[in-house]
Motif scaffolding. Structure first.
Motif, PDB file in Angstrom:
ATOM      1  N   CYS A   1      17.437  34.969   1.064  1.00 63.56           N
ATOM      2  CA  CYS A   1      16.578  36.117   0.743  1.00 63.56           C
ATOM      3  C   CYS A   1      17.133  37.416   1.339  1.00 63.56           C
ATOM      4  CB  CYS A   1      15.151  35.873   1.224  1.00 63.56           C
ATOM      5  SG  CYS A   1      15.015  35.686   3.004  1.00 63.56           S
TER       6      CYS A   1
ATOM      7  N   CYS B   1      12.397  30.285   2.768  1.00 68.56           N
ATOM      8  CA  CYS B   1      13.370  29.893   1.729  1.00 68.56           C
ATOM      9  C   CYS B   1      13.565  28.383   1.734  1.00 68.56           C
ATOM     10  CB  CYS B   1      14.709  30.580   1.948  1.00 68.56           C
ATOM     11  SG  CYS B   1      14.670  32.322   1.529  1.00 68.56           S
TER      12      CYS B   1
ATOM     13  N   CYS C   1      15.968  30.884   6.337  1.00 69.90           N
ATOM     14  CA  CYS C   1      14.644  31.133   6.894  1.00 69.90           C
ATOM     15  C   CYS C   1      13.687  30.033   6.436  1.00 69.90           C
ATOM     16  CB  CYS C   1      14.145  32.529   6.547  1.00 69.90           C
ATOM     17  SG  CYS C   1      13.501  32.710   4.890  1.00 69.90           S
TER      18      CYS C   1
ATOM     19  N   ARG D   1      16.775  38.618   4.173  1.00 67.02           N
ATOM     20  CA  ARG D   1      15.894  39.298   5.129  1.00 67.02           C
ATOM     21  C   ARG D   1      16.484  39.137   6.526  1.00 67.02           C
ATOM     22  NH1 ARG D   1      10.168  37.031   5.062  1.00 67.02           N
ATOM     23  NH2 ARG D   1      11.239  35.102   4.531  1.00 67.02           N
TER      24      ARG D   1
ATOM     25  N   CYS E   1      19.036  35.848   6.558  1.00 61.88           N
ATOM     26  CA  CYS E   1      18.937  34.605   5.786  1.00 61.88           C
ATOM     27  C   CYS E   1      19.827  34.755   4.549  1.00 61.88           C
ATOM     28  CB  CYS E   1      17.484  34.360   5.387  1.00 61.88           C
ATOM     29  SG  CYS E   1      17.327  33.091   4.112  1.00 61.88           S
TER      30      CYS E   1
HETATM   31 ZN   LIG Z   1      15.176  33.429   3.421  1.00 63.75          ZN
END
Ligand SMILES: [Zn+2]
Length: 304
Positions: free
Chosen positions: A34, A69, A66, A36, A31
């Motif tokens: 973030c 987010c 994501c 991740r 993502c």
């Molecule tokens: Zn994210």
């Protein structure tokens, strides 16, 4: 937007960077907000299409972020940008706008909507169902009389410059990400930019890397031609009833955010700045274009 195509192009971008030894990121999907990782199995439920700019300000699905987010940005920053644009339009009494208003008399408060017509004529609508009948009757018989002057108050809108500013930055960052992927934005230099977007109340980056100043170029991504603020100028439009153009500077990793910010402040309105359009190349999947962009970002120095 083709979600699968976008997802696959991002994976190709990661693979090209790895093959060229330009990145050690080893993941299915990351993502961009973030950072991740998400495996292929959870993409369907955890990765969402992201409108850039936000849908309420005329955006279209442009990239993938994501679910967490996407949803936290919607409620934490996007809504503030929307209301700040709404506020600008209300102040200008832009035709077609309407606003929630109220009127106070003694203990009674009457609620309504004020509409601005095409010729900037004003129309006050009172929905009797949403008002106390007693208050409505009192206003009707005593206050809302022909030729009377009424004190109308705007309904307070959400106001938070830092949150609106984070939304402005996020849009520019995602415009750039959609064109250039992880090529250089995965650099830890941009962690503070991402942190600022996700934590708008914290003072992480200097204010402000953007301006509403009159921009005479078309929407798009431009490369600055001055190494003091070497980076990307992202110009885009927010649409509500009117058009609001924003110009954001995202510096390259060797430029300090503060000095980039100071340079942006010295640019005078209506004075042309030296910028070039980002070449129309595939910076996600074309290894040669990626290497050239990487070189543009890192292979320079102010010291001779
Ligand atoms: Zn994210």
């Amino acid at each position: 937007m083709d979600k699968l195509l976008c997802y696959n192009r991002s994976l190709t971008n990661l693979a090209v960077l790895r093959d060229a030894g330009l990145s050690s990121l080893d993941s299915d999907y990351i993502c961009p907000l973030c950072m991740r990782s998400f495996s292929k199995e959870c993409v369907r439920q955890d990765i969402t299409e992201e409108h850039v700019p936000q849908k309420s300000l005329g955006g279209i699905p442009l990239t993938l972020t994501c679910k967490d987010c996407n949803s936290s940005c919607g409620s934490d920053i996007d809504v503030y940008l929307f209301e700040s644009i709404q506020r600008i339009e209300q102040r200008a009494f832009l035709p077609g706008t309407d606003r929630r208003v109220s009127m106070q008399e003694g203990d009674g408060r009457l609620y309504g909507t004020l509409k601005v017509g095409e010729n900037q004529d004003l129309l006050l609508n009172i929905d009797t169902k949403h008002n106390n009948p007693k208050t409505w009757n009192y206003f009707h018989d005593n206050i809302l009389l022909e030729d009377s002057i009424i004190d109308i108050q705007d309904f307070p809108l959400k106001q938070d410059v830092r949150r609106s500013s984070a939304a402005i930055l996020k849009n520019a960052y995602l415009f750039l990400f959609a064109r250039t992927g992880y090529t250089f934005l995965s650099d830890t230099y941009y962690d503070s930019l991402r942190k600022q977007i996700m934590n708008p109340d914290a003072f992480i980056l200097p204010e402000r890397l953007w301006t509403f100043q009159n921009v005479s170029v078309q929407d798009g991504i431009y490369l600055t031609q001055d190494n003091h603020y070497r980076g990307f100028i992202i110009v885009y439009t927010l649409k509500l009833h009117g058009i609001h153009r924003v110009c954001v500077l995202i510096p390259t990793p060797k430029v300090e955010y503060l000095s980039a910010c100071m340079c942006l402040r010295t640019i005078e309105p209506h004075v042309p700045i030296r910028i070039l359009s980002l070449p129309n190349e595939d910076f996600l999947c074309d290894a040669t274009a990626i290497a050239r962009l990487k070189e543009w970002c890192y292979g320079w120095s102010l010291v001779f």
